[in-house]
Every structure is written in C-alpha cells, then in structure tokens.
Design a protein around this motif. Sequence first.
Motif, PDB file in Angstrom:
ATOM      1  N   GLN A 195       0.809  -1.222   0.000  1.00  0.00           N
ATOM      2  CA  GLN A 195       0.000   0.000   0.000  1.00  0.00           C
ATOM      3  C   GLN A 195       0.842   1.271   0.000  1.00  0.00           C
ATOM      4  OE1 GLN A 195      -0.792  -2.598   2.126  1.00  0.00           O
ATOM      5  NE2 GLN A 195      -3.011  -2.808   2.287  1.00  0.00           N
ATOM      6  N   LEU A 196       2.048   1.168   0.549  1.00  0.00           N
ATOM      7  CA  LEU A 196       2.921   2.342   0.558  1.00  0.00           C
ATOM      8  C   LEU A 196       4.262   1.945  -0.042  1.00  0.00           C
ATOM      9  CD1 LEU A 196       3.401   5.323   1.496  1.00  0.00           C
ATOM     10  CD2 LEU A 196       4.371   4.379   3.586  1.00  0.00           C
ATOM     11  N   VAL A 197       4.709   2.672  -1.058  1.00  0.00           N
ATOM     12  CA  VAL A 197       5.967   2.353  -1.735  1.00  0.00           C
ATOM     13  C   VAL A 197       6.890   3.566  -1.637  1.00  0.00           C
ATOM     14  CG1 VAL A 197       7.049   1.697  -3.907  1.00  0.00           C
ATOM     15  CG2 VAL A 197       4.789   0.796  -3.317  1.00  0.00           C
ATOM     16  N   VAL A 198       8.099   3.304  -1.187  1.00  0.00           N
ATOM     17  CA  VAL A 198       9.074   4.369  -0.977  1.00  0.00           C
ATOM     18  C   VAL A 198      10.359   3.994  -1.695  1.00  0.00           C
ATOM     19  CG1 VAL A 198      10.337   5.668   0.769  1.00  0.00           C
ATOM     20  CG2 VAL A 198       8.066   4.769   1.296  1.00  0.00           C
ATOM     21  N   GLY A 199      10.956   4.912  -2.430  1.00  0.00           N
ATOM     22  CA  GLY A 199      12.180   4.616  -3.152  1.00  0.00           C
ATOM     23  C   GLY A 199      13.373   5.373  -2.597  1.00  0.00           C
TER      24      GLY A 199
END
Lengths: 247, 247
Positions: A74-78
């Motif tokens: 649900q939450l994607v961080v790069g």
Amino acid sequence: MLKNIRIVLVNTSHPGNIGAAARAMKNMGLSDLCLVEPRKFPHRDAEARAAGATDILENAKVVDDLDQALADCQLVVGASARSRTIPWPIVNPRELASIVAPLADDVRVAVLFGREDRGLTNDELQRCHHHVHIPVNEDFSSLNIAAAVQVITYELRMAKLSDVDEAKPQWGTDWDVELADNRELELLFEHLEQTLIEVDFLDPDKPRNLMPRLRRLFMRAIPDKIEVNVLRGMLTAVQKCTKGKES
Amino acid sequence: MLKNIRIVLVNTSHPGNIGAAARAMKNMGLSDLCLVEPRKFPHRDAEARAAGATDILENAKVVDDLDQALADCQLVVGASARSRTIPWPIVNPRELASIVAPLADDVRVAVLFGREDRGLTNDELQRCHHHVHIPVNEDFSSLNIAAAVQVITYELRMAKLSDVDEAKPQWGTDWDVELADNRELELLFEHLEQTLIEVDFLDPDKPRNLMPRLRRLFMRAIPDKIEVNVLRGMLTAVQKCTKGKES
C-alpha cells in the motif's frame, strides 16, 4: 509493524551486498526481502556477508519485475540519491519512520533500493509514494546499498521502539544500586571537608571555592549508595593514616 | 563538530570492515580514523570496500594501544553489545548524538568499536564515559562493525544538521573550563589507585571492583581540567600525610 515492511533490492550486481542487506534487516527485526532480477543469486558471497541471516536469504522472493515485488504493497518508498527531473515528495529516514510508524499493522510497505552504480531509474522512482534520501556528505554521496538499508531500517526500528520505551531508567541502563539520598550526600560532603582539613588541603579560614567545586563534580555524577559508601570508606582510611601520624 | 569525532577501531580482524567503516565515515562527513592493532592493514580488501574513501584510509593513524588513540580526547564512548558486569551509563545512538552535538567545537570525541567476534574488553569499556548501544533485534544482535559505524555516524550527522539553531551547551550552561582529556584522566586514576594502596584501602592482590567503580563514578561527571587538578592536589596532600606517618 516491522514484519510488514518489505525491502526490495532492484538489479543488485554484487551478491555480497544482498547478504549484508539481509544481515542489516535481521539486526533491525525485518524479514521480508524481495530481489528483482539480481545479477548473481544465490551466491556464496551473499551467504558469507549475511553472517547468521541466511534464513532471510532463503526466504527471499526472487522476481522478474517490479510489479511482482510491489503488487500487494500500500505504501511504496524509493531510496534516492538526489532529486530527479520531476520533484517528488522527499523525506529523510527519520521522517519516513514517522510516516510509517502510525500506519495500521496490516498496511504493507515496500522500500526500494536501486543498482550499485546508478540507483533507481526514473520509471521506478515514479512508482513510489515518497522518495527517501539519506542526508550524506555532498562531496562523497555514494552510499553502499547495505549501508543505506541499515540506516533506513534502523530509523524504522527506532520509531517502533520509541512507542514502547518512554520510561527509561537513569543513564539508560538498569542500575543495580539505589541512588544515594540527599542526607547521605550531605554526610559525604561533611566527611570530605573534615578529611581535607585534616590532610591540610583545605584551610577552614580560607576555604575558597574548594567544597563547591567538589560538590558540583560529585553531584553531576548522581552517585548511588554503594559509591557513597566506597567514598566514605576511602575517607575513613585516609583519616586513620593521618591520626597515626599525629599520635 | 564532525571533524572532531574520531572513530577508533580496536583489533579489527577483517580489513574489508575497515574499508567499509571508512566509506561510512566519509559518507557522513567524518574523517578521523584511528586503528588500534589492526590484524591486516593496509590491505586490498580495505581499499576495495572503501570505494572512494581511500583518503580516510591513507590518513588513518595506526597505533599500538588505546592510550595513543585516546590521549587527546575529552569524551570517550564505547560501542557495547550489552551491559557488562558493572552497569555503565548507556545511551542509544540518538541520545549519544544529543550529548555530542552541544559540545564546544574543540572538544575531541572518540567512539570505540571492538573486535568482530567479541567487541571491546571490560578494561576498554571502563575507559569510556558512556557506552552506546544500538537497539538491535535481541534474537540476532551481532551487528557488522561497519554497519554500527554507519548508524552512529548517521545519528551524529543528523544531530549536526538539525542542531544549527537549537544548541544547548553541555549541562545546560556554558562551562568556564576546558574538559580534561583522556591522558589527564588516566593519570588521575593511576594517582588515585596508588594513594588508595598507600592508605591500605585497596589491596593490590584483591582489587575487587574498586577501581572500575571509581572510574565509572568520575567518568559520569566528565570532569574538567581544574577539577582533575583539585583531585590530584587532594591525593598529593593525602600521600604527604601517609609518608609523614611512616618516617
């Protein structure tokens, strides 16, 4: 919370970095590792650098593309070395932790780490809700992947722990002895003053700032009961020697 | 501030770890590396893992013992996996950063990291004002040395970056006297030990934990130069009395 955070390594070249990242994850209490097209995996260098975190490697999901890695998140961080062509919401690792910590327990979070030489592509970065940037020295900004995983998972862990451990013991550790009370300290200072007079170090007619200085020093340490007893034992031993001299 | 923080690696076995630690340091803006009896150094594995931080390796001081590493340092902190026989003031990396950040720019700080397999010895830990513990997963607590250097230097850097406006001086007040350095403290402890033997309070054959307890007490207070001079003056006065008795 930490169990629901997936570390995604994209196109990693050096298997040693995969192992070191697994070790960092396990140290910080994470376990969900996903590898997108690793160059060499499995590999003995990964095993070696993982130290005892081989279970993380064995359970790692190896996939062909980012879609498979992120489908259920649900939450994607790069992780991003610097801001790209299109500015994106960017946080440092502590801010990231403060975003992730309050999320419900069943929210799945993925943190993406790119290639050793050129990080994540613009396409990959644009799959992310946020970019996370570790505030490195501008003159030497290329961070090892496992080091980046270490810093970010450390912050996630700290955020999780800080919910729990508000009431921390004095000096951050459980002391084995009760702290001295004020009466015991006053008796110590009286004893100290008396002894210093007897050894001719303190002139009662010209006390200067000696006792205030010593008080300040000992008070800063916040002595415990045994420490006060030890100090008073020392003073008594000194007094015995001095009296021996006089008689 | 970051320039005055020395990373001291004690008896490191794997040169690769030295290189990775140098890289972590440079990423975070530190440059002062000191190696106490490294097993293999210089070494190509150190070069390889340092990536572009070879200048840190080239400028690293290699010394035979901890005394040489710490002589000019006023605050000494040891990385510790867990609490030892005698509890010592223990902080996490963030708390450490909050202690170091407000110090005056010329205060030299050393952070010690021990051996890969067994960390710092008790003697080495007792040279420290504080111990710093990274709150790892209890089930898998062995952190790679370079990873530990990375986390701690990251926190120091974060504190420096956030600390531009809000600097509170040590102990909440501007101190009027320079802090004692490690060499001065070691001379004080030698003098104290000698004096305690002379007044028959310390039995050199059965020292128990007396000196560690006293070290821990005085180290907690982080004494300044005048305080150390006052304490040594007291000890000399006591010795004079004792010698008077014997003659």
